[in-house]
Design a protein around this motif. Structure first.
Motif, PDB file in Angstrom:
ATOM      1  N   SER A 166      31.572  29.563  35.067  1.00 51.71           N
ATOM      2  CA  SER A 166      32.702  30.046  36.431  1.00 51.71           C
ATOM      3  C   SER A 166      32.771  30.721  34.950  1.00 51.71           C
ATOM      4  O   SER A 166      32.637  30.323  33.697  1.00 51.71           O
ATOM      5  N   VAL A 177      39.680  30.327  38.539  1.00 49.23           N
ATOM      6  CA  VAL A 177      38.834  29.972  39.023  1.00 49.23           C
ATOM      7  C   VAL A 177      38.453  28.299  38.694  1.00 49.23           C
ATOM      8  O   VAL A 177      39.575  28.144  37.699  1.00 49.23           O
ATOM      9  N   ASP A 208      36.017  38.255  41.475  1.00 49.05           N
ATOM     10  CA  ASP A 208      36.460  37.494  42.595  1.00 49.05           C
ATOM     11  C   ASP A 208      38.267  38.582  42.720  1.00 49.05           C
ATOM     12  O   ASP A 208      39.502  37.930  41.851  1.00 49.05           O
ATOM     13  N   SER A 254      41.752  35.885  43.603  1.00 50.46           N
ATOM     14  CA  SER A 254      41.915  34.319  42.925  1.00 50.46           C
ATOM     15  C   SER A 254      41.584  34.994  41.490  1.00 50.46           C
ATOM     16  O   SER A 254      40.913  34.112  41.070  1.00 50.46           O
ATOM     17  N   TYR A 295      36.140  36.017  38.038  1.00 50.31           N
ATOM     18  CA  TYR A 295      34.764  35.812  38.576  1.00 50.31           C
ATOM     19  C   TYR A 295      34.450  34.618  39.886  1.00 50.31           C
ATOM     20  O   TYR A 295      35.013  33.423  39.572  1.00 50.31           O
ATOM     21  N   THR A 296      33.674  34.912  40.498  1.00 51.42           N
ATOM     22  CA  THR A 296      33.107  33.454  41.726  1.00 51.42           C
ATOM     23  C   THR A 296      32.243  32.964  40.524  1.00 51.42           C
ATOM     24  O   THR A 296      31.759  33.290  40.037  1.00 51.42           O
ATOM     25  N   SER A 297      32.989  31.645  41.134  1.00 54.47           N
ATOM     26  CA  SER A 297      32.108  30.439  40.582  1.00 54.47           C
ATOM     27  C   SER A 297      30.680  30.682  41.225  1.00 54.47           C
ATOM     28  O   SER A 297      30.512  30.835  42.237  1.00 54.47           O
TER      29      SER A 297
END
Length: 790
Positions: free
Chosen positions: A81, A117, A110, A113, A85-87
């Motif tokens: 993560s 994160v 991302d 959100s 950015y998307t995990s």
């Protein structure tokens, strides 16, 4: 000797429980972002237990996006993560081999959100490396409105007294580096470290036993302050605004623009602040039974501005040029009012007077650096790094002093001083790292440091309405030092154990000149500085480290200059141009434990120093004069314990305890200074995550009293508190900090000799600061704010 045996027994008792685990497996990979395929630095890699779904270990990526983590637990999965950015979760890892290579892993941005994160394994506040400890600054809520000096004061093993003197494990022989290099910003000669604001600091590295790669300066070790440099793509930035009591108002702006080829970064800061001082002193002649006492208050006001601009140019994937420059300007005003009384042998008041001071100063500072880094295709860790660093500092200061008689027959008189101080430092450094045979690394390089300082100081007395120069206190003192260093280290780092050996050669040429009397001193010497470090990993929960290094502490301008100021003309500090450097052999053994939700670290250490520099006080006509001298040897044996316990996700407790026993041996001018003593310090910090996204931090410090060659330094206990509130999805952060909550931090020193008695006390008081930080673009709001404190 008995105390040392007890410490050794305690060490091995605490580290004696070792459990067998599965075979160790190394997991490696590289994290990049999806748009420009750029590496992501400080991405979090968490090892999650499949049964409990709790993080059991973790690491962060390096500047090139790579990571390397080892584990004995095969019942895990990885979670990767990074903010914005998307995990990414990775299951079904293959543990049949000793190494799992995940190659290149891509994280997607991302947008929805950006500030939400999920980070399952928070970066530890303390990280242990083979030859150093790393403290991540942003975890401390009480850093709001703090300076670099105050942040250092919250680092385990480090102490900053109210005079700004930094010590590590009780020793002041510390080398301060900025981004791994000497800098005027870290100079103790002019308190320039305060130019570094808290929001500029990424982390602090404490190196108690530095390898031969590092400058050998600093008998107790090295503190390396690593400054932030954002590389998020696009335009990013954050702004901070602080207000405080005493007056402490500032504004800071940080901007960063990242493209495929360039990374531009800048920081601007302006502000005004006030620092009060409450001072007391006693000079007592035990032969004639006369006493002089003083009590007063000083107000120091400062207006400041600073500007930093830098750029990285990625010539291609493997060649990067970096150019940075900074300029700071300070305007200082000091006003003090001190009352003196003189008592005779029957304790009867005979004289009293008031001494007023008005001081003005202007301090411009310039720093610039060119750096070139070349990475090689053959291996990701093979690189060549060249840097050229220059910095300068100037102080133009004038002071006026006036004595007004209250009682007695003494005449009023006036004095004034002028100071023209210039400092120029230049550092040229070349480092080459060459890995081979997978687990071996050779490092070699050189460094050339130039230090040029001139201190033009004049004192004048008003006699019959005419200003007359006082030759006893007027001088021009020049300091010229050149240090050439060459080093080589060889390291082996396996899955279970590692070994690093090094040797450094340094050639020093020092020349001082007192222009007023044409007194010249030269001191040229060449030394070898070996180092050795090893680590052994028993399992994921227990490992050992050991280290040895030889160090030097060269006397600086303040210790060599034989003249001093006259702020208090009954308590004078002067220098010694004949002073020799200190040499120290340092040994250390450390164990690192992970026990459930707690991590504990225990260290035994010993330092043996020759030609120890101590300030020796002499007394004549009620005037005390302190001058540094080389006085014998010092052997210090100590035990340190620090750790963190986080039983829940809303509460954590970190602490540090350090005790050392010292044995001083020496003789000066026929007087023996042999004695034994001890000192200990402890620090405890508790953090709470409260409802409504509020964080609370409370920390307490205790420093015991201890003795030096002539003095007894009093104990100190104080507390800090910090509160943080995030709003607007973390884009805006509100900070409130109170340092020295109970105004209990008072520095007291007592000198009790057969024919005289001295006492001094200084207090700063409570500091309250409120700050607000806002980020824009893809920047992050600062969780602490930019200020400094002298």
């Amino acid at each position: 000797m008995n105390k040392s045996i007890v410490l050794i027994f305690l060490f091995f008792f605490l580290t004696g429980s070792i459990l067998a685990q599965n075979k160790s497996v190394k997991i490696i990979g590289k994290i990049i972002e999806s748009t420009y395929k750029l590496p992501i630095e400080y991405a979090t890699i968490a090892l999650i237990d499949k049964t409990s779904n709790e993080a059991i270990s973790g690491t962060i990526t390096a500047a090139d996006g790579t990571f390397n983590i080892k584990t004995d637990n095969h019942n895990i999965y990885l979670e990767i993560s990074f903010m914005g950015y998307t995990s990414l979760t990775l299951n079904n890892l293959d543990f049949t081999k000793n190494k799992i290579d995940l190659k290149t892993i891509v994280l997607n941005e991302d947008i929805q959100s950006l500030n939400e994160v999920l980070v399952r394994a928070e970066t530890s506040r303390t990280e242990f490396k083979l030859d150093k400890r790393v403290f991540n600054v942003g975890k401390d809520l009480s850093s709001t409105g703090a300076s670099a000096m105050e942040i250092l004061n919250n680092v385990p093993s480090v102490n900053v007294n109210i005079e700004g003197e930094i010590s590590l494990r009780g020793s002041q022989g510390v080398q301060i580096l900025i981004n791994g290099k000497p800098s005027v910003l870290a100079s103790a000669e002019n308190n320039a470290l305060g130019s570094i604001t808290a929001d500029m600091i990424e982390k602090i590295e404490v190196i108690t036993n530095p390898s031969a790669k590092y400058d050998a300066e600093g008998t107790s070790g090295i503190i390396n302050i690593v400054l932030k440099k954002s590389e998020k793509k696009g335009l990013n930035g954050s702004a901070t605004l602080n207000v405080g009591d005493p007056k402490s108002n500032s504004f800071g702006l940080s901007l960063n623009k990242r493209t495929e080829k360039f990374n531009l970064f800048s920081q601007i800061g302006i502000g005004i602040r006030r620092f009060p001082d409450y001072l007391e002193s006693i000079n007592q002649d035990l032969t004639n039974n006369t006493t002089i006492k003083s009590e007063g208050e000083s107000i120091f006001d400062e207006k400041f501005s600073n500007f930093l601009l830098g750029a990285d140019y990625h010539l291609n994937e493997r060649n990067i040029f970096t150019l940075t420059g900074s300029y700071a300007f300070e305007v200082e005003d000091r006003n003090s009012e001190t009352y003196f009384i003189q008592l005779d042998d029957s304790n009867t008041l005979t004289d009293s007077w008031r001494r007023d001071e008005i001081t003005e100063a202007k301090n411009p500072k310039i720093r610039y650096e060119l750096q070139y880094k070349k990475d090689f295709k053959r291996h990701k860790d093979q690189n060549l790094l060249f840097s050229a660093l220059g910095s300068s500092f100037r102080k133009d200061e004038s002071s006026e002093f006036q004595n007004r008689t209250i009682t007695g027959t003494s005449d009023d008189f006036q004095q004034r001083t002028r100071t023209d101080y210039t400092l120029a430092d230049y550092t040229f450094k070349l480092d080459y790292t060459h890995p081979f045979l997978e687990k071996y690394t050779i490092e070699t390089g050189s460094q050339y440091v130039i230090n040029d300082v001139s201190n033009d100081f004049a004192v004048s007395d008003l006699i019959n309405s005419v200003w007359v120069n006082n030759p006893d206190f007027t001088n021009i003192f020049d300091f010229d030092q050149r240090v050439l260093g060459i080093y080589t280290t060889v390291a082996y780092e396996g899955d279970i154990w590692g070994l690093k050996l090094g040797l450094r050669l340094e050639d020093t040429n020092l020349e001082t000149l007192l222009e007023t009397t044409n007194e010249r001193n030269t001191n040229n010497y060449t030394n070898l500085f070996p180092s050795a470090h090893t680590s052994y990993k028993i399992n994921d929960n227990f490992s050992l480290q050991a280290g040895y290094s030889r160090r030097i502490r060269r006397p600086g301008l303040r210790e060599l200059n034989p003249f001093s100021n006259i702020r208090n003309n009954f308590s004078i500090t002067t220098g010694n141009p004949d002073l020799l450097p200190e040499y120290t052999n340092s040994y250390e053994l450390t164990s690192i434990h992970k026990i459930g939700k707690a991590s504990l670290n225990f260290s035994l250490y010993n330092r043996y120093t020759v030609d120890v520099v101590e300030r020796i006080a002499t007394f004549e006509n009620n005037i005390s004069t302190r001058r540094p001298e080389n006085v014998g040897t010092n052997s210090t044996t100590g035990f340190e314990m620090n750790g963190k316990y986080a039983p829940t996700n809303w509460f954590s407790l970190t602490g540090d305890f350090n005790i050392n026993f010292f044995n001083r041996k020496g003789e000066f001018e026929g007087t023996s200074f042999d004695f034994k003593g001890e000192r200990w310090t402890t620090q405890l910090t508790s953090k709470f995550k409260l409802p409504s996204d509020i964080d609370l931090e409370i920390s307490g410090d205790y420093r015991s009293k201890f003795i030096t060659v002539q003095n007894e330094v009093g104990e100190n206990i104080f507390a800090d508190i910090g509160i943080r509130k995030k709003i607007l999805k973390g884009k805006t952060i509100l900070n409130l900090s109170v340092r020295d909550l109970f105004a209990s931090r008072i520095d007291k020193t007592t000198t009790n000799q057969p024919d005289f008695f001295l006492f001094s006390s200084r207090q700063r008081g409570r500091f309250i600061t409120f700050g607000i930080s806002y980020s824009f673009g893809k920047g992050e709001a600062m969780e602490f704010s930019g200020q400094r404190r002298r």
